[in-house]
Design an enzyme around this catalytic site. Structure first.
Site, PDB file in Angstrom:
ATOM      1  N   SER A 163       0.817  -1.214   0.000  1.00 54.02           N
ATOM      2  CA  SER A 163       0.000   0.000   0.000  1.00 54.02           C
ATOM      3  C   SER A 163       0.849   1.261   0.000  1.00 54.02           C
ATOM      4  O   SER A 163       0.332   2.361  -0.222  1.00 54.02           O
ATOM      5  CB  SER A 163      -0.955   0.002   1.197  1.00 54.02           C
ATOM      6  OG  SER A 163      -0.237  -0.105   2.415  1.00 54.02           O
ATOM      7  N   TYR A 190      11.289   2.376  -1.355  1.00 56.19           N
ATOM      8  CA  TYR A 190      10.597   1.091  -1.350  1.00 56.19           C
ATOM      9  C   TYR A 190       9.358   1.156  -2.241  1.00 56.19           C
ATOM     10  O   TYR A 190       9.100   0.252  -3.048  1.00 56.19           O
ATOM     11  CB  TYR A 190      10.207   0.747   0.086  1.00 56.19           C
ATOM     12  CG  TYR A 190       9.395  -0.512   0.262  1.00 56.19           C
ATOM     13  CD1 TYR A 190       9.998  -1.764   0.175  1.00 56.19           C
ATOM     14  CD2 TYR A 190       8.030  -0.453   0.515  1.00 56.19           C
ATOM     15  CE1 TYR A 190       9.256  -2.931   0.341  1.00 56.19           C
ATOM     16  CE2 TYR A 190       7.278  -1.604   0.690  1.00 56.19           C
ATOM     17  CZ  TYR A 190       7.898  -2.844   0.603  1.00 56.19           C
ATOM     18  OH  TYR A 190       7.166  -3.984   0.763  1.00 56.19           O
ATOM     19  N   CYS A 195      -2.750  -4.317   2.492  1.00 56.09           N
ATOM     20  CA  CYS A 195      -2.589  -3.278   3.506  1.00 56.09           C
ATOM     21  C   CYS A 195      -1.421  -3.688   4.408  1.00 56.09           C
ATOM     22  O   CYS A 195      -0.703  -4.647   4.118  1.00 56.09           O
ATOM     23  CB  CYS A 195      -3.873  -3.123   4.309  1.00 56.09           C
ATOM     24  SG  CYS A 195      -4.337  -4.580   5.276  1.00 56.09           S
TER      25      CYS A 195
END
Length: 313
Positions: free
Chosen positions: A104, A132, A161
């Site tokens: 996410s 990242y 998530c």
């Protein structure tokens, strides 16, 4: 099927391996010593030799805000290399299906919540984990390009998530929010400390899924791969404030102290709740309540610590 799992030694990978469905397949999960995903030639040779029917790409260099801020170059380059190498090696070998596990963090910091899959690449990323996130966005987009240009190959991305659970990392240098909270509150209880520090005001909101549930969702996606959208969130559909997570851990552990907020510390995005609209249409939702998941994770954490602590004379 013969399935190649990357990142089989990480938290997500180990939960995938522990799931009952894993025994129904020929699951190959090489350790980094056996397959260095940052080496493109080695990745190509390994996939050409093993000839998997499907790849689950769950490998990655992961960590919380502290780790990402300390080494943005490593988080960008390592994850970029791993994603590119596995996808391109799979394409060269003609592996028909690949399930890429994204993050996410791929969503823009200002994207409206809940975060829709269409929001990826529509704005600036969160600076505290930008490296990242960039690597994860690139890998997901590469999967899209391969599928578009080579119709016989279906390379898709799940965007989970935040995840926590069994096999998590608790070292504060690399841990994410919930395992860090578990460690801090446990230390406070065991040492008799009556207060625990929270970074920021604790009002930022996060969504956390139990890793065991994520593994179930991934295996469901494998079983019904052709029904899966090219990119789909996988979440719980509900978020909580950081203060709420501290309170939940304290409640589960049985610590009755107070919390102190350090407003000088970074907190990341104010909210990160993924949309589960496509997931619900796909027909899967996680089943483990938050307190139950925290209790299971805490039990695992204590078992790890009890096993490594020296016995008292």
């Amino acid at each position: 099927m013969k399935i190649l799992l990357t990142g089989g030694s990480g938290m997500v990978g180990r939960n995938i391996r522990d799931h009952v469905t894993a025994d129904r397949h020929d699951l190959i999960a090489p350790r980094s010593a056996e397959l260095d995903l940052t080496d493109s030639a080695a990745s190509e040779a390994y996939i050409a030799r093993t000839k998997p029917d499907l790849i689950i790409h769950a490998a990655g260099r992961v960590g919380g805000i502290q780790a990402n801020v300390a080494d943005p170059v490593g988080f960008l380059v390592d994850n970029l290399d791993m994603g590119r190498n596995i996808v391109m090696a799979a394409r060269k070998a003609g592996v028909p299906r690949l399930l890429n596990i994204g993050s996410s963090c791929m969503y823009p910091r200002a994207a409206p919540n809940p975060l829709e899959e269409s929001s990826v690449l529509t704005g600036e990323l969160e600076p505290t984990n930008e490296g990242y996130a960039l690597a994860k966005v690139m890998t997901a987009r590469l999967c899209d390009y391969v599928s578009q240009s080579t119709p016989e190959l279906a390379y898709k991305t799940l965007i989970p998530c935040n995840i926590f659970g069994i096999h998590d990392k608790y070292d504060p240098a690399v841990s994410h929010l919930l395992p860090a909270i578990i460690r801090k509150v446990d230390q406070a209880k065991r040492s008799g400390v009556d207060s625990v520090e929270i970074w920021g005001d604790g009002e930022a909101r996060r969504e956390f899924m139990f890793a065991t549930d994520l593994a179930d969702g991934i295996w469901t996606a494998v079983a019904r791969f052709d029904e899966l959208p090219g990119m789909m969130n996988i979440g719980v559909g509900k978020d909580h404030s950081i203060n709420d997570y501290y309170a939940a851990v304290a409640r589960v552990i049985g610590w009755n102290g107070t919390f102190i907020h350090d407003l000088s510390k970074p907190v990341g995005m104010k909210q990160k709740l993924v949309s589960v609209r496509l997931q619900q249409a796909f027909g899967w939702m996680p089943q483990t309540p938050l307190d139950e998941a925290i209790a299971i994770t805490y039990s695992h954490f204590r078992a790890l610590n009890d096993a490594t602590e020296e016995p008292k004379s």
